[in-house]
Design a protein around this motif. Sequence first.
Motif, mmCIF file in Angstrom:
data_model
loop_
_atom_site.group_PDB
_atom_site.id
_atom_site.type_symbol
_atom_site.label_atom_id
_atom_site.label_comp_id
_atom_site.label_asym_id
_atom_site.label_seq_id
_atom_site.Cartn_x
_atom_site.Cartn_y
_atom_site.Cartn_z
ATOM 1 N N MET A 7 21.788 10.932 -14.029
ATOM 2 C CA MET A 7 20.833 11.994 -13.694
ATOM 3 C C MET A 7 20.205 12.568 -14.952
ATOM 4 S SD MET A 7 22.752 14.148 -10.677
ATOM 5 C CE MET A 7 23.026 13.450 -9.054
ATOM 6 N N ALA A 8 21.042 12.861 -15.954
ATOM 7 C CA ALA A 8 20.538 13.439 -17.191
ATOM 8 C C ALA A 8 19.564 12.497 -17.881
ATOM 9 C CB ALA A 8 21.704 13.778 -18.115
ATOM 10 N N LEU A 11 16.253 12.470 -15.907
ATOM 11 C CA LEU A 11 15.482 13.680 -16.167
ATOM 12 C C LEU A 11 14.866 13.650 -17.562
ATOM 13 C CD1 LEU A 11 17.691 16.494 -14.596
ATOM 14 C CD2 LEU A 11 15.684 15.379 -13.647
ATOM 15 N N ARG A 12 15.568 13.085 -18.519
ATOM 16 C CA ARG A 12 15.021 12.975 -19.872
ATOM 17 C C ARG A 12 13.762 12.110 -19.875
ATOM 18 N NH1 ARG A 12 17.182 13.651 -25.098
ATOM 19 N NH2 ARG A 12 16.209 12.309 -26.686
ATOM 20 N N ILE A 13 13.784 11.030 -19.095
ATOM 21 C CA ILE A 13 12.602 10.163 -18.978
ATOM 22 C C ILE A 13 11.428 10.946 -18.407
ATOM 23 C CG2 ILE A 13 11.664 8.144 -17.787
ATOM 24 C CD1 ILE A 13 14.582 7.024 -17.832
ATOM 25 N N VAL A 37 17.083 2.954 -14.660
ATOM 26 C CA VAL A 37 16.290 3.378 -13.505
ATOM 27 C C VAL A 37 16.290 2.296 -12.436
ATOM 28 C CG1 VAL A 37 13.974 3.985 -12.719
ATOM 29 C CG2 VAL A 37 14.846 4.934 -14.853
ATOM 30 N N GLN A 38 16.191 1.034 -12.840
ATOM 31 C CA GLN A 38 16.219 -0.056 -11.866
ATOM 32 C C GLN A 38 17.531 -0.089 -11.098
ATOM 33 O OE1 GLN A 38 15.319 -3.660 -14.034
ATOM 34 N NE2 GLN A 38 13.326 -2.900 -14.721
ATOM 35 N N TYR A 65 14.661 13.646 -5.782
ATOM 36 C CA TYR A 65 15.824 13.349 -6.625
ATOM 37 C C TYR A 65 15.832 14.233 -7.869
ATOM 38 C CZ TYR A 65 19.224 10.701 -9.350
ATOM 39 O OH TYR A 65 20.314 10.342 -10.097
ATOM 40 N N VAL A 66 14.665 14.404 -8.499
ATOM 41 C CA VAL A 66 14.574 15.236 -9.707
ATOM 42 C C VAL A 66 14.997 16.671 -9.400
ATOM 43 C CG1 VAL A 66 12.929 16.352 -11.275
ATOM 44 C CG2 VAL A 66 12.915 13.877 -11.000
#
Length: 295
Positions: A7-8, A11-13, A37-38, A65-66
């Motif tokens: 998750m972190a 979110l950074r992406i 991510v894939q 999701y974010v």
Amino acid sequence: MGQSDEMAAFLRIIDRGGFAAAARGSPLTPSALSKLVQRLEARLGVRLLTRTTRRIALTAEGETYVARARDILAMIEAAEAEVTAARGRPRGHLRVNTGTAYARQRLIPILPAFFERYPDITLDLALTDRRVDLLEDGADVVLRTGALEDSSLVARKIADGRRVICAAPAYLARRGAPQRPEDLLRHDCIVLHGLARLTAWPFRSATGIVTLLVRGPLTTDSAEALRDMALTGLGIIRVSEFLVRDAIRDGRLLPLLEAYHASEEVPVWALTAPGRHRMPRIQAFIDFVAAQAGE
């Protein structure tokens, strides 16, 4: 890598706007982040991102999701902080959104002292006078003046204020000073566009509070531009007092209709998403602003 780490990283992406930017300062390469991510999309069975050669964008599922990931990570951080509060000081990255006038007049001047006290906090400051969706815009804290519109957020009042009607001596010398509220109908009043309630100026009368719909040749989307227009003699404005306090003290703007003007309270609010207000860096920031810039 656990789910919270995934998750972190995701979110950074999003916060950095791409894989290459997210990889800077991270142990993961852009390729590793792309594969992460894939794998995440494969496990969930949905597409979270749309990708082009230049940019990435969230799908509807990605936006959900974010939002949930931010809440989950905030609760984890808050829980850990409560357990280890006595061992360290607040740290991490903070995203703050506020209006231009409050930022320049109240917030920016105190930032040196904030960073001196909290050297382990970094800050991304976004300035806009439009209303924003706190979660959609990825902000941790939104600072806004006036009435609240979204009751689902955690709100803390950090300051009280009032509005004042004023104009420059040059304008008053040319057009005369309004003596009664109805005189404003013959004057140039400059207002913020898109905020209908700010064109209805309230005044005391024998029958109670009445509102007067004002208008003029100019509108703007910036409170600071409103003040600057008034300073050049373009018209009469009604704004939060903190924005024109110095100009009134110096005589560059003169208050008007004080005996009639019904100046309602103009609070300044710090808004956060539920659960995030307990995060140490967010709590430290709001406490500091309330103490230093909440006048």
